[in-house]
Design an enzyme around this catalytic site. Structure first.
Site, PDB file in Angstrom:
ATOM      1  N   ASN A  14      19.436 -48.089  35.547  1.00 52.91           N
ATOM      2  CA  ASN A  14      18.673 -47.526  36.675  1.00 52.91           C
ATOM      3  C   ASN A  14      17.193 -47.328  36.373  1.00 52.91           C
ATOM      4  O   ASN A  14      16.425 -46.988  37.267  1.00 52.91           O
ATOM      5  CB  ASN A  14      19.296 -46.207  37.177  1.00 52.91           C
ATOM      6  CG  ASN A  14      20.686 -46.417  37.727  1.00 52.91           C
ATOM      7  OD1 ASN A  14      20.862 -47.266  38.585  1.00 52.91           O
ATOM      8  ND2 ASN A  14      21.666 -45.694  37.232  1.00 52.91           N
ATOM      9  N   TYR A  26      11.405 -38.620  38.599  1.00 55.69           N
ATOM     10  CA  TYR A  26      11.036 -39.619  37.598  1.00 55.69           C
ATOM     11  C   TYR A  26       9.607 -40.139  37.731  1.00 55.69           C
ATOM     12  O   TYR A  26       9.178 -40.940  36.907  1.00 55.69           O
ATOM     13  CB  TYR A  26      12.029 -40.785  37.644  1.00 55.69           C
ATOM     14  CG  TYR A  26      13.452 -40.355  37.307  1.00 55.69           C
ATOM     15  CD1 TYR A  26      13.763 -39.857  36.049  1.00 55.69           C
ATOM     16  CD2 TYR A  26      14.473 -40.424  38.257  1.00 55.69           C
ATOM     17  CE1 TYR A  26      15.053 -39.440  35.738  1.00 55.69           C
ATOM     18  CE2 TYR A  26      15.772 -40.015  37.955  1.00 55.69           C
ATOM     19  CZ  TYR A  26      16.045 -39.522  36.690  1.00 55.69           C
ATOM     20  OH  TYR A  26      17.319 -39.112  36.381  1.00 55.69           O
ATOM     21  N   ASN A  77      15.623 -44.904  25.802  1.00 55.77           N
ATOM     22  CA  ASN A  77      16.009 -44.099  26.953  1.00 55.77           C
ATOM     23  C   ASN A  77      17.274 -44.741  27.501  1.00 55.77           C
ATOM     24  O   ASN A  77      17.215 -45.761  28.204  1.00 55.77           O
ATOM     25  CB  ASN A  77      14.914 -44.056  28.017  1.00 55.77           C
ATOM     26  CG  ASN A  77      15.294 -43.138  29.179  1.00 55.77           C
ATOM     27  OD1 ASN A  77      16.446 -42.710  29.309  1.00 55.77           O
ATOM     28  ND2 ASN A  77      14.319 -42.831  30.028  1.00 55.77           N
ATOM     29  N   ALA A  80      21.801 -42.774  31.970  1.00 55.06           N
ATOM     30  CA  ALA A  80      23.057 -42.019  32.095  1.00 55.06           C
ATOM     31  C   ALA A  80      24.019 -42.277  30.933  1.00 55.06           C
ATOM     32  O   ALA A  80      24.888 -41.445  30.657  1.00 55.06           O
ATOM     33  CB  ALA A  80      23.725 -42.354  33.421  1.00 55.06           C
ATOM     34  N   HIS A 103      13.516 -39.204  27.242  1.00 56.15           N
ATOM     35  CA  HIS A 103      13.889 -39.031  28.650  1.00 56.15           C
ATOM     36  C   HIS A 103      12.654 -38.610  29.422  1.00 56.15           C
ATOM     37  O   HIS A 103      11.879 -37.765  28.947  1.00 56.15           O
ATOM     38  CB  HIS A 103      14.969 -37.962  28.827  1.00 56.15           C
ATOM     39  CG  HIS A 103      16.219 -38.300  28.104  1.00 56.15           C
ATOM     40  ND1 HIS A 103      17.112 -39.249  28.562  1.00 56.15           N
ATOM     41  CD2 HIS A 103      16.710 -37.854  26.925  1.00 56.15           C
ATOM     42  CE1 HIS A 103      18.099 -39.352  27.700  1.00 56.15           C
ATOM     43  NE2 HIS A 103      17.878 -38.532  26.697  1.00 56.15           N
ATOM     44  N   ARG A 110      18.354 -29.669  34.019  1.00 59.22           N
ATOM     45  CA  ARG A 110      19.011 -30.313  35.160  1.00 59.22           C
ATOM     46  C   ARG A 110      20.512 -29.992  35.168  1.00 59.22           C
ATOM     47  O   ARG A 110      20.919 -28.991  34.596  1.00 59.22           O
ATOM     48  CB  ARG A 110      18.724 -31.821  35.117  1.00 59.22           C
ATOM     49  CG  ARG A 110      17.213 -32.123  35.185  1.00 59.22           C
ATOM     50  CD  ARG A 110      16.933 -33.605  35.196  1.00 59.22           C
ATOM     51  NE  ARG A 110      17.511 -34.243  36.380  1.00 59.22           N
ATOM     52  CZ  ARG A 110      17.695 -35.561  36.485  1.00 59.22           C
ATOM     53  NH1 ARG A 110      17.334 -36.373  35.498  1.00 59.22           N
ATOM     54  NH2 ARG A 110      18.221 -36.074  37.584  1.00 59.22           N
TER      55      ARG A 110
HETATM   56  C1  DQA Z   1      16.995 -40.055  32.131  1.00 61.01           C
HETATM   57  C2  DQA Z   1      17.890 -38.805  32.309  1.00 61.01           C
HETATM   58  C3  DQA Z   1      19.329 -39.201  32.535  1.00 61.01           C
HETATM   59  O1  DQA Z   1      20.129 -38.033  32.733  1.00 61.01           O
HETATM   60  C4  DQA Z   1      19.463 -40.065  33.774  1.00 61.01           C
HETATM   61  O2  DQA Z   1      20.788 -40.493  33.946  1.00 61.01           O
HETATM   62  C5  DQA Z   1      18.530 -41.213  33.758  1.00 61.01           C
HETATM   63  C6  DQA Z   1      17.160 -41.011  33.287  1.00 61.01           C
HETATM   64  C7  DQA Z   1      15.514 -39.658  32.051  1.00 61.01           C
HETATM   65  O3  DQA Z   1      14.732 -40.505  31.610  1.00 61.01           O
HETATM   66  O4  DQA Z   1      15.122 -38.554  32.436  1.00 61.01           O
HETATM   67  O5  DQA Z   1      18.855 -42.306  34.196  1.00 61.01           O
HETATM   68  O6  DQA Z   1      17.369 -40.680  30.927  1.00 61.01           O
END
Ligand code: DQA
Length: 148
Positions: A14, A26, A77, A80, A103, A110
């Site tokens: 993602n 983000y 990174n 998830a 991250h 969160r």
């Molecule tokens: C993430 C935090 C994760 O919990 C989330 O699933 C992401 C992005 C971040 O960069 O803050 O996809 O890794």
């Protein structure tokens, strides 16, 4: 360590949607912006930077395994998969390559399911909550680690 250290930046699932995906969490920068930023930071620190992104857990496992031959350090990174992947945890152990976990968001501020990381116990350190600046911070930290 080779004369110009080689750093692999891996972004997981993602993160190809950065800029479009929940910008309130983000930020508005795209994945290309992040990767350009990593390249610029690498140049300024005399590090050779390669950036990869995949939505597939197996790709990430394979890249981490292969890094033992080709890279001096990894910025990861894992998106998830951070919270689910024993396979990535095991790959880091087998790669014997230093990993810094990154991250964009502060995962501890969160949902509870984001509080646990399978990466943290096998990373040399973790940076979260500073948006894309976190990649620059991780690059500085990796440079310092490799100079030790
Ligand atoms: C993430 C935090 C994760 O919990 C989330 O699933 C992401 C992005 C971040 O960069 O803050 O996809 O890794």
């Amino acid at each position: 360590m080779s004369s110009i250290p080689k750093i692999l930046v891996i972004n997981g699932p993602n993160l190809n949607m950065l800029g479009l995906r929940q910008p309130e969490v983000y930020g508005s920068e795209s994945l290309s912006d992040v990767e350009n930023r990593c390249q610029q930071k690498g140049t300024s620190l005399n590090l050779e930077v390669t950036c990869k992104q995949s939505n597939m857990e197996g790709d990430i496992v394979t890249w981490i395994q292969q890094a033992r031959n080709d890279y001096d350090g990894i910025l990861l990174n894992a998106g998830a998969y951070t919270h689910t992947s024993v396979a990535i945890h095991d790959a880091i152990l087998s790669s014997e390559t230093p990993v810094i976990e990154v991250h964009l968001s502060n995962i501890h501020a969160r949902e509870e399911f984001r509080h646990h990381s399978y990466i943290s116990p096998v990373a040399i350190g973790m940076i979260c909550g500073f948006g894309t600046l976190g990649y620059d911070m991780a690059m500085d930290a990796m440079k310092a680690h490799l100079q030790k």
